[in-house]
Design an enzyme around this catalytic site. Structure first.
Site, short mmCIF file in Angstrom:
data_model
loop_
_atom_site.label_atom_id
_atom_site.label_comp_id
_atom_site.label_asym_id
_atom_site.label_seq_id
_atom_site.Cartn_x
_atom_site.Cartn_y
_atom_site.Cartn_z
N ARG A 130 0.65 -1.04 0.07
CA ARG A 130 0.03 0.00 0.08
C ARG A 130 0.84 1.33 -0.04
O ARG A 130 2.05 1.52 0.54
CB ARG A 130 -1.05 0.04 0.98
CG ARG A 130 -1.94 -1.20 1.04
CD ARG A 130 -2.71 -1.27 2.36
NE ARG A 130 -3.73 -2.39 2.20
CZ ARG A 130 -3.47 -3.70 2.54
NH1 ARG A 130 -2.44 -4.08 2.78
NH2 ARG A 130 -4.40 -4.48 2.22
N HIS A 155 -0.71 -2.45 -4.37
CA HIS A 155 -0.32 -3.39 -5.50
C HIS A 155 -0.19 -2.78 -7.07
O HIS A 155 -0.50 -3.49 -7.97
CB HIS A 155 -1.07 -4.65 -5.53
CG HIS A 155 -0.74 -5.44 -4.24
ND1 HIS A 155 0.32 -5.46 -3.53
CD2 HIS A 155 -1.60 -6.51 -3.61
CE1 HIS A 155 0.46 -6.29 -2.75
NE2 HIS A 155 -0.84 -7.01 -2.58
N HIS A 248 2.74 -13.06 -5.53
CA HIS A 248 1.58 -13.02 -4.60
C HIS A 248 1.07 -14.32 -4.63
O HIS A 248 -0.12 -14.51 -4.75
CB HIS A 248 0.53 -11.87 -4.94
CG HIS A 248 -0.32 -11.40 -4.09
ND1 HIS A 248 -1.25 -12.03 -3.51
CD2 HIS A 248 -0.27 -10.23 -3.35
CE1 HIS A 248 -1.95 -11.48 -2.49
NE2 HIS A 248 -1.27 -10.24 -2.52
N ASP A 341 -2.56 -9.75 8.14
CA ASP A 341 -2.12 -9.00 6.88
C ASP A 341 -1.10 -7.74 7.07
O ASP A 341 -1.28 -6.71 7.03
CB ASP A 341 -3.29 -8.56 6.13
CG ASP A 341 -2.97 -7.95 4.73
OD1 ASP A 341 -1.91 -8.16 4.22
OD2 ASP A 341 -4.20 -7.38 4.29
N GLU A 412 4.85 -12.39 0.97
CA GLU A 412 5.32 -11.53 0.01
C GLU A 412 6.40 -10.93 0.61
O GLU A 412 6.41 -9.97 1.31
CB GLU A 412 4.09 -10.52 -0.04
CG GLU A 412 2.65 -11.19 -0.60
CD GLU A 412 1.61 -10.19 -0.27
OE1 GLU A 412 1.69 -9.12 -0.62
OE2 GLU A 412 0.59 -10.56 0.47
#
Length: 446
Positions: A130, A155, A248, A341, A412
């Site tokens: 982000r 992304h 990803h 996350d 990631e």
């Protein structure tokens, strides 16, 4: 402690002690798939957003001598499938994906402003993760990006690298120790721009500055190591830009078609003493160059834990500074992200965490049912561990099953989210005529 748990922890201890070159078990009956091989086949055609021209795409299949194979698409430089044998030699595809090109075009990262899609297997760029409010300052001016994730850019925006058709450069790689291919994408100056009123750009978007040429080399060897090497060259002689690439893929070592929630029962270890808590829009909190300690929180994966064992502990401490309550609105980090996350700040490399190509250990995962294991090595400073929180049962995967929460998780490897706006984070700026190189390796064993 039950006998079954003791057995799992013993297996994890053995896993932690395995060397970087441990090869996966051959298929039952011996022989596996024979020697290293690579093939290329037509995978359909679709319109390339840069040109507006209907363009063919291809699927590359990389296979090693021990039963591991990878399906890689030129569309989005997407890892579609990774087949890995279990301890008994039974193969399973251990990443989430779609069956057809049209499914990827429609569902993987559709150009809409509602969270952008699942990004299954994509090579993500120009900036992975982000960027706050879709804006940053560079080259003496302010650049703006499409908003596609709440109030932020995610992304790469509405048309990131996963929406484009990459092209093979050079011959296929096929030698005595690995097979592979290099895929290239040229991202123009102003990539992700948009006119006022276009989706995600109510006031217009400038996009990213500078043309860049991106070469990503994908390789597979007989040690079960799937290597991804990123090379980014800034083609501009005058403009700097920002870049942050990642892969990803969503992993489920039990198999992508296994029972709902099966990923929650897999063990994860992350080589990080700290993680980056976020505000309610999932931007890392300011003033925390190295995040906060994971100790005493559900974010502590320094020792292996199953993903699901603490994911609901929203009342547990998360070590978010009390001074940031106005940014978090007092909510638990697990509530803000609806699970995991977050960026984990990887520990400094040691001889014990050094793996193939001299890379640092980022994470390990283990499925006790199949015996399949995954190790992730990288030269990047962080890893975004995401537990698939926004999989809602609306997507049909490659084998015809729907994907829900607990279907898979990502590692990631990355520079930190919102680094262009946070001077405390390692810089993601790439100067004029400069080249950035990075490597991540996903190693599979059983």
């Amino acid at each position: 402690m039950g006998a079954a748990l003791v057995a799992v922890l013993t297996a994890l201890g053995a896993l932690a002690a395995t060397t970087a070159s441990a090869a996966p078990t051959a298929k039952a009956g011996g022989g596996g798939h024979g020697h290293l091989s690579i093939s290329k086949q037509y995978f359909g055609s679709t319109v390339e957003p840069y040109t507006g021209v209907n363009t063919p795409t291809y699927r590359y299949t990389l296979t090693n001598a021990n039963g591991v194979s990878v399906d890689l698409l030129s569309y989005g430089a997407i890892t579609q499938a990774i087949w890995v044998p279990s301890r008994n030699g039974h193969e399973a595809d251990v990443v989430l994906g779609f069956k057809t090109l049209q499914d990827y075009v429609t569902f993987a990262s559709p150009p809409v402003t509602a969270n952008g899609g699942p990004y299954f297997g994509e090579t993500v760029g120009r900036y992975a993760n982000r960027i706050a409010l879709g804006t940053f300052k560079l080259n003496g001016q302010t650049y703006t990006l499409p908003i596609n994730n709440g109030v932020n850019a995610l992304h790469g925006g509405l048309n990131g690298f996963g929406n484009h058709i990459w092209h093979q450069v050079g011959p296929l790689i096929h030698n005595s120790h690995e097979v592979g291919v290099t895929l290239q994408l040229v991202s123009p100056n102003g990539d992700a721009s948009g006119a006022a009123g276009s989706p995600g750009c109510p006031s217009g978007c400038t996009g990213y500055p500078a043309q860049i040429t991106v070469d990503v080399t994908f390789t597979l060897n007989n040690a079960g190591q799937y290597g991804i090497h990123y090379k980014v060259h800034n083609d501009s002689k005058t403009l700097s830009t920002v870049q942050n690439l990642t892969n990803h893929s969503y992993f489920n070592l039990a198999g992508e078609n296994s029972a709902a929630g099966s990923a929650y029962g897999q063990y994860v270890r992350i080589n990080a003493n700290n993680y980056s808590p976020t505000d309610t829009t999932q931007i890392p909190l300011p003033g925390l160059a190295n995040g906060v300690p994971v100790a005493g929180t559900p974010f502590d994966f320094r020792a292996p834990h199953t993903i699901g064992s603490r994911i609901s502990e929203v009342s547990a401490p998360d070590n978010t500074p009390a001074s940031d309550a106005s940014l978090t609105k007092g909510e638990s980090q697990l509530l803000i992200a609806q699970g995991y996350d977050h960026n984990w700040v990887l520990n400094a490399q040691t001889p014990q965490t050094t793996g193939p190509d001299g890379l640092n250990l980022a994470a390990r995962a283990f499925d006790p049912g199949s015996g399949r294991a995954l190790a992730v090595w990288t030269d990047q400073p962080g890893v975004q561990f995401y537990s698939g929180n926004f999989l809602t049962g609306t997507l049909v995967g490659i084998s015809g099953n729907t994907y829900r929460q607990g279907a898979g998780y990502t590692f990631e490897t990355q520079h930190f989210p919102n680094a262009p706006n946070n001077p405390l984070f390692a810089s993601t700026t790439l100067g004029p005529d400069k080249t950035f190189n990075s490597t991540t390796i996903f190693g599979f064993s059983s």
